[in-house]
Design an enzyme around this catalytic site. Structure first.
Site, mmCIF file in Angstrom:
data_model
loop_
_atom_site.group_PDB
_atom_site.id
_atom_site.type_symbol
_atom_site.label_atom_id
_atom_site.label_comp_id
_atom_site.label_asym_id
_atom_site.label_seq_id
_atom_site.Cartn_x
_atom_site.Cartn_y
_atom_site.Cartn_z
ATOM 1 N N GLN A 71 0.855 -1.215 0.040
ATOM 2 C CA GLN A 71 -0.048 0.088 0.057
ATOM 3 C C GLN A 71 1.005 1.143 0.044
ATOM 4 O O GLN A 71 0.349 2.485 0.052
ATOM 5 C CB GLN A 71 -0.812 -0.043 0.996
ATOM 6 N N HIS B 204 -0.810 0.043 5.420
ATOM 7 C CA HIS B 204 -1.526 1.265 6.614
ATOM 8 C C HIS B 204 -0.489 2.301 6.906
ATOM 9 O O HIS B 204 -0.209 2.620 8.025
ATOM 10 C CB HIS B 204 -1.805 0.339 7.972
ATOM 11 N N GLU C 111 -14.270 4.413 10.434
ATOM 12 C CA GLU C 111 -14.899 5.489 11.363
ATOM 13 C C GLU C 111 -15.046 6.770 10.714
ATOM 14 O O GLU C 111 -14.091 6.875 9.871
ATOM 15 C CB GLU C 111 -14.052 5.515 12.652
ATOM 16 N N TYR D 42 -8.660 7.926 20.219
ATOM 17 C CA TYR D 42 -9.749 7.298 19.362
ATOM 18 C C TYR D 42 -9.719 5.778 19.390
ATOM 19 O O TYR D 42 -10.602 5.275 18.621
ATOM 20 C CB TYR D 42 -9.423 7.958 18.099
ATOM 21 N N TYR E 170 -10.483 -10.149 10.681
ATOM 22 C CA TYR E 170 -10.821 -10.816 9.260
ATOM 23 C C TYR E 170 -11.056 -12.156 9.409
ATOM 24 O O TYR E 170 -11.950 -12.760 8.475
ATOM 25 C CB TYR E 170 -9.740 -10.383 8.459
#
Length: 378
Positions: free
Chosen positions: A95, A157, A250, A260, A271
């Site tokens: 990613q 991420h 979110e 958070y 998963y």
């Protein structure tokens, strides 16, 4: 975390599901019927390769970043065939790659452009920010502004977005890179939103400055993979969206020093279907203003300020990767009210932005397109 209440004519039971859920599961979203505005997506270019961010320069050019490390140059809604040269090397694996791009609030005076990217650090990588100026299409005067530490092996991420507020502070979102428990610790930069001066220095009034072992740049923590962030100049608020695990994406209001919750509290599950955490809310954990189950894969976002889209002013537009649409979210103050799915199946919406002349543009992958949203004339 308190459950969001869905003020709509029909209420559907919310279930856990994968971010790869099929279309039939979309009935679990709250859909707004408050605006009947129709928009037509005009395809301006269909040759993009994993686009991430876009920005308009004062000379009329528009720049679009691609994860491979390219920055494409557009003008008058057309690709010029040109790309910037001298862009920093990126870790374009998994990613990772070149991601967001933003202008300094005083760009016309100082010429600073900011990019986020996954920076190669030996065999590792880190979310980083560099600023530079342009001489024609050549990147010049590059300065390192931020590098999330420690560098890690994980290729996922990374985050990451940049916004500037009215006081010209820079906020940077950084993904947790799979570190999970470390997200709740302040001795690392992962799973955090950071606040810096535009030159990379740390403001002394940041919430954890002077705390033993804490990184002073941290503004908020407990985030998973925050891929969308926008500053609302009218209300002086920062909105952020982030990917949950299996379910539990979110929408958050970013406020100084708050936690958070990831991974201590979440509406998502692992998963493999096992329980990630039994807690959806905990003392000291900030509730999301809304969450999505099943996951929509929320990504780049903007807030509508233009008068070209009647009924949309003040709404959030959020790209959805998993369900391949653009989400229009309506708010009442800081409370989520409803949402509408737009441009279903036009692609994985990675980013959406409002141009200086008030039109909404979006970039998608699969296919890689640049779209301009044209409001239907009545």
């Amino acid at each position: 975390m308190k459950k969001s209440f869905l003020s709509i004519a029909f209420f559907a039971t919310i279930i856990f599901s994968s971010s790869l859920a099929v279309k039939s599961e979309q009935k679990y979203f709250a859909i707004s019927d408050t605006s009947k505005l129709e928009v037509t997506p005009q395809v301006l270019y269909d040759g993009l390769n994993s686009p991430w961010g876009m920005v308009w320069l004062s000379d009329g050019r528009m720049l679009i970043t691609e994860r491979s490390g390219e920055i494409l140059v557009f003008k008058n809604d057309k690709f010029t065939g040109e790309k910037l040269s001298g862009v920093p090397a990126v870790f374009a694996q998994g990613q990772g790659g070149l991601m967001d791009i933003k202008l300094h609030p005083d760009y016309k005076a100082n010429g600073w452009i900011y990019i986020t990217f996954s920076k190669p650090v030996g065999e590792l990588a880190s979310t980083a920010v560099v600023r530079f100026k342009l001489k024609g299409n050549q990147v010049v005067e590059k300065e390192d502004i931020f590098e999330a530490k420690p560098a890690l092996k994980a290729d996922f991420h990374f985050g990451s977005r940049i916004v500037f507020d009215k006081d010209k502070y820079m906020f940077i979102s950084v993904g947790e890179r799979g570190t999970q428990p470390k997200v709740q610790e302040l001795d690392n930069d992962h799973g955090k939103v950071h606040r810096l001066f535009a030159d990379g220095k740390i403001p002394k009034d940041n919430p954890f400055v002077g705390q033993d072992g804490a990184h002073g740049s941290i503004w908020t923590y407990g985030h998973r993979n925050p891929q969308g962030m926008v500053y609302d100049a009218v209300t002086n608020r920062i909105w952020e969206d982030e990917h949950g695990p299996k379910g539990g994406d979110e929408l958050n209001l970013i406020e100084k020093g708050k936690n958070y919750g990831w991974p201590k509290a979440s509406y998502g599950i692992n998963y493999d279907g096992t329980i990630l955490t039994p807690d959806k809310q905990l003392p000291g954990i900030e509730d999301p203003k809304h969450y999505w189950v099943p996951s929509i894969g929320p990504c780049g976002m903007t807030i509508v300020t233009s008068n070209k889209y009647p009924g949309w002013k003040g709404n959030l537009l959020i790209g959805a990767l998993a369900f391949r649409h653009l989400n229009r979210v309506t708010l009442e103050g800081t409370t989520y009210k409803s949402e509408e799915r737009l441009l279903q199946d036009k692609g994985r919406f990675r980013y959406v932005a409002e141009s200086p002349d008030g039109y909404i543009y979006a970039v998608t992958e699969g296919p890689g397109t640049l779209l301009k949203l044209m409001p239907k004339k009545k």
